[in-house]
Write an enzyme that holds these catalytic residues in place. Sequence first.
Site, PDB file in Angstrom:
ATOM      1  N   ARG A  98     -15.822 -10.076  -0.825  1.00 36.69           N
ATOM      2  CA  ARG A  98     -15.055  -9.591  -1.876  1.00 36.69           C
ATOM      3  C   ARG A  98     -14.329 -10.644  -2.603  1.00 36.69           C
ATOM      4  O   ARG A  98     -13.308 -11.367  -1.787  1.00 36.69           O
ATOM      5  CB  ARG A  98     -14.385  -8.240  -1.754  1.00 36.69           C
ATOM      6  CG  ARG A  98     -13.692  -7.892  -3.189  1.00 36.69           C
ATOM      7  CD  ARG A  98     -12.701  -6.706  -2.589  1.00 36.69           C
ATOM      8  NE  ARG A  98     -11.816  -6.146  -3.786  1.00 36.69           N
ATOM      9  CZ  ARG A  98     -10.819  -6.142  -4.140  1.00 36.69           C
ATOM     10  NH1 ARG A  98      -9.799  -6.061  -2.752  1.00 36.69           N
ATOM     11  NH2 ARG A  98     -10.101  -5.944  -5.211  1.00 36.69           N
ATOM     12  N   HIS A 142      -8.557  -8.912 -10.957  1.00 39.62           N
ATOM     13  CA  HIS A 142      -7.449  -9.243  -9.881  1.00 39.62           C
ATOM     14  C   HIS A 142      -6.515  -9.736 -10.597  1.00 39.62           C
ATOM     15  O   HIS A 142      -6.136 -10.739 -10.210  1.00 39.62           O
ATOM     16  CB  HIS A 142      -8.191  -9.593  -8.803  1.00 39.62           C
ATOM     17  CG  HIS A 142      -7.322  -9.677  -7.610  1.00 39.62           C
ATOM     18  ND1 HIS A 142      -8.078  -9.013  -6.483  1.00 39.62           N
ATOM     19  CD2 HIS A 142      -5.886  -9.388  -7.389  1.00 39.62           C
ATOM     20  CE1 HIS A 142      -7.104  -8.680  -5.618  1.00 39.62           C
ATOM     21  NE2 HIS A 142      -5.798  -8.902  -5.942  1.00 39.62           N
ATOM     22  N   GLU A 187      -6.292  -2.583  -7.962  1.00 36.21           N
ATOM     23  CA  GLU A 187      -5.058  -2.126  -8.090  1.00 36.21           C
ATOM     24  C   GLU A 187      -4.417  -1.793  -9.362  1.00 36.21           C
ATOM     25  O   GLU A 187      -3.347  -2.404  -9.637  1.00 36.21           O
ATOM     26  CB  GLU A 187      -4.242  -2.766  -7.124  1.00 36.21           C
ATOM     27  CG  GLU A 187      -4.650  -2.746  -5.606  1.00 36.21           C
ATOM     28  CD  GLU A 187      -3.703  -3.348  -4.726  1.00 36.21           C
ATOM     29  OE1 GLU A 187      -2.578  -4.140  -4.973  1.00 36.21           O
ATOM     30  OE2 GLU A 187      -4.016  -3.330  -3.433  1.00 36.21           O
ATOM     31  N   ASN A 313      -7.476   0.141  -0.929  1.00 34.05           N
ATOM     32  CA  ASN A 313      -6.465  -0.698  -0.300  1.00 34.05           C
ATOM     33  C   ASN A 313      -5.271  -0.073   0.540  1.00 34.05           C
ATOM     34  O   ASN A 313      -4.715   0.836  -0.124  1.00 34.05           O
ATOM     35  CB  ASN A 313      -5.963  -1.680  -1.369  1.00 34.05           C
ATOM     36  CG  ASN A 313      -7.204  -2.651  -2.075  1.00 34.05           C
ATOM     37  OD1 ASN A 313      -8.293  -2.630  -1.337  1.00 34.05           O
ATOM     38  ND2 ASN A 313      -6.667  -3.418  -2.866  1.00 34.05           N
ATOM     39  N   TYR A 315      -2.068  -0.751   3.076  1.00 32.96           N
ATOM     40  CA  TYR A 315      -1.176  -1.773   3.762  1.00 32.96           C
ATOM     41  C   TYR A 315      -0.167  -1.146   4.673  1.00 32.96           C
ATOM     42  O   TYR A 315       0.078  -1.269   5.954  1.00 32.96           O
ATOM     43  CB  TYR A 315      -0.453  -2.864   2.875  1.00 32.96           C
ATOM     44  CG  TYR A 315      -1.479  -3.999   2.321  1.00 32.96           C
ATOM     45  CD1 TYR A 315      -1.509  -4.905   2.852  1.00 32.96           C
ATOM     46  CD2 TYR A 315      -2.212  -3.669   1.289  1.00 32.96           C
ATOM     47  CE1 TYR A 315      -2.632  -5.809   2.804  1.00 32.96           C
ATOM     48  CE2 TYR A 315      -3.136  -4.499   0.490  1.00 32.96           C
ATOM     49  CZ  TYR A 315      -3.286  -5.625   1.480  1.00 32.96           C
ATOM     50  OH  TYR A 315      -4.258  -6.367   0.997  1.00 32.96           O
ATOM     51  N   GLU A 374      -9.626  -3.907   0.907  1.00 34.47           N
ATOM     52  CA  GLU A 374      -8.384  -4.671   1.677  1.00 34.47           C
ATOM     53  C   GLU A 374      -7.634  -3.815   2.579  1.00 34.47           C
ATOM     54  O   GLU A 374      -6.878  -2.795   2.507  1.00 34.47           O
ATOM     55  CB  GLU A 374      -7.215  -5.197   0.508  1.00 34.47           C
ATOM     56  CG  GLU A 374      -7.698  -6.046  -0.643  1.00 34.47           C
ATOM     57  CD  GLU A 374      -6.655  -6.287  -1.579  1.00 34.47           C
ATOM     58  OE1 GLU A 374      -5.591  -6.467  -1.196  1.00 34.47           O
ATOM     59  OE2 GLU A 374      -6.919  -6.604  -2.630  1.00 34.47           O
TER      60      GLU A 374
HETATM   61  C1  BGC Z   1      -3.330  -7.231  -3.396  1.00 30.17           C
HETATM   62  C2  BGC Z   1      -3.437  -8.585  -3.091  1.00 30.17           C
HETATM   63  C3  BGC Z   1      -2.202  -8.958  -2.371  1.00 30.17           C
HETATM   64  C4  BGC Z   1      -2.234  -8.225  -1.028  1.00 30.17           C
HETATM   65  C5  BGC Z   1      -1.073  -8.279  -0.111  1.00 30.17           C
HETATM   66  C6  BGC Z   1      -2.689  -6.409  -2.606  1.00 30.17           C
HETATM   67  O1  BGC Z   1      -2.047  -5.371  -3.181  1.00 30.17           O
HETATM   68  O2  BGC Z   1      -4.648  -6.656  -4.154  1.00 30.17           O
HETATM   69  O3  BGC Z   1      -3.649  -9.519  -4.226  1.00 30.17           O
HETATM   70  O4  BGC Z   1      -2.271 -10.479  -2.082  1.00 30.17           O
HETATM   71  O5  BGC Z   1      -1.842  -6.862  -1.542  1.00 30.17           O
HETATM   72  O6  BGC Z   1       0.216  -8.341  -0.682  1.00 30.17           O
END
Ligand code: BGC
Length: 470
Positions: A98, A142, A187, A313, A315, A374
């Site tokens: 991607r 992006h 996002e 995505n 985190y 992601e």
């Molecule tokens: C984004 C990336 C970013 C990653 C880590 C995501 O929100 O799509 O561009 O580098 O988070 O912070």
Amino acid sequence: MSGGTRRAIAAGCRYDRPVTDADLPSFPPGFAWGVATAAYQIEGAVTADGRGESVWDTFCRRPGAIRDGHTGDVADDHYHRWPEDVALMATLGIDTYRFSLAWPRIQPTGSGAVNQIGLDFYDRLVDSLVANGITPMPTLFHWDLPQPLEDAGGWLSRDTAYRFADFAGIAATRLADRVPLWITLNEPFVVTALGYALGVHAPGQALMLGALPTAHHQLLGHGLALAALRAVGAHQVTITNSYAPAWAASDSPADVAAATAYDTLHNRLYTDPVLLGRYPDLAPLGLGPAGLDCVRDGDLETISAPVDALGVNYYAPTLLAAPQDAALPFQLQPITGYPVTAFGNPVVPAGLTELLTSLASRYGDRLPPVYITENGCSFDDEPDAAGQVDDRQRISYLDGHIRAVADAMAAGVDVRGYLVWSLLDNFEWAEGYHQRFGLVHVDYGTLRRTPKASFGWYRELIAGQPRRSG
Ligand code: BGC
């Protein structure tokens, strides 16, 4: 492979890692393993071959906007070094890559004339990926909006959605024959929240809830781009959203209301219109129906045209409490009791299972197959005296999150792929080069690439999975 300490030498990088006792589950044949990047974060070459200016070029020059005044001017110089990067991907053994297309490289002013040299770059990249057995998965936006479009109002202007659809058609006319799955936006929540509400990302506007029209215009851009992509024969189309389970800091009604408000803003505002054809109730945000009075008749039909997948995505989760002041209806709290990344994010793999199962229960049979587009973490990775980068914290992060995906699949969620953010250390937006997310270390002085231990670990994981049939 069994549990305990594993040792491998792969692609020139060694790792020793303590892992949990359980073997990684086997994923179905055809499950896509991959990595993700974005144009402004890796390409550099911002004035090469007719590329126009983006909002990030401009924002990086604003004093104090980016930590230590870093810019994406050189980044990983992927624009020139892409053959080396494709070779790394081939060594890694991924199925899917991607990446994003830089709109200002292809249409320097965001409308009108096409810069064929910019398109040629992606054409060569796509050819090379296909030749190496890697499926290209391009994202059309992006975050690097052409500056002239920002000067005309950016995503606050409805017209930007139409310009985006034109760009999508141009890109897909050249590339669709080799691209099975397109991603329209990355996002849009982050663009609205950090770019237009808080001003910590480009274009640096701090409009708070006044930024909400940018949500609708991006979604309209998604819907119009989807139609433009289909019109030129694109096979499958999706949108990538960021998601974060919204945890209430306590059972108090005020904290629960704060979590609901945040959930609406982060997790529902950009997904309900796409999958359900309507906006969520904005009352938790303290807004009446006029909160989105830029919505016109027919827009939601455009936005909710069927997508073939949903890009997710993830985190970390978020913890919300009732606000101390009235600026927003929630306040983010630190999450304690978990390991943290260099970015300060708590490492909560179970949050990914929670997220995926809650998407399935929220949207039911409206939820298309999901790709984790992601997932990853930053740590202060540096080579040791022997030149090795022993990033065992990243291995542990990825191991936990891949297991979390397997848990969600076992609970019935249809997940089709998992892409690590990111292939390379790169320009991390307002943090400049301070956050290293890569499976591959980049020395920003020499641009030398060094696969980290996690690269070898991921390579071995992929090699141990059933391959695509046929
Ligand atoms: C984004 C990336 C970013 C990653 C880590 C995501 O929100 O799509 O561009 O580098 O988070 O912070």
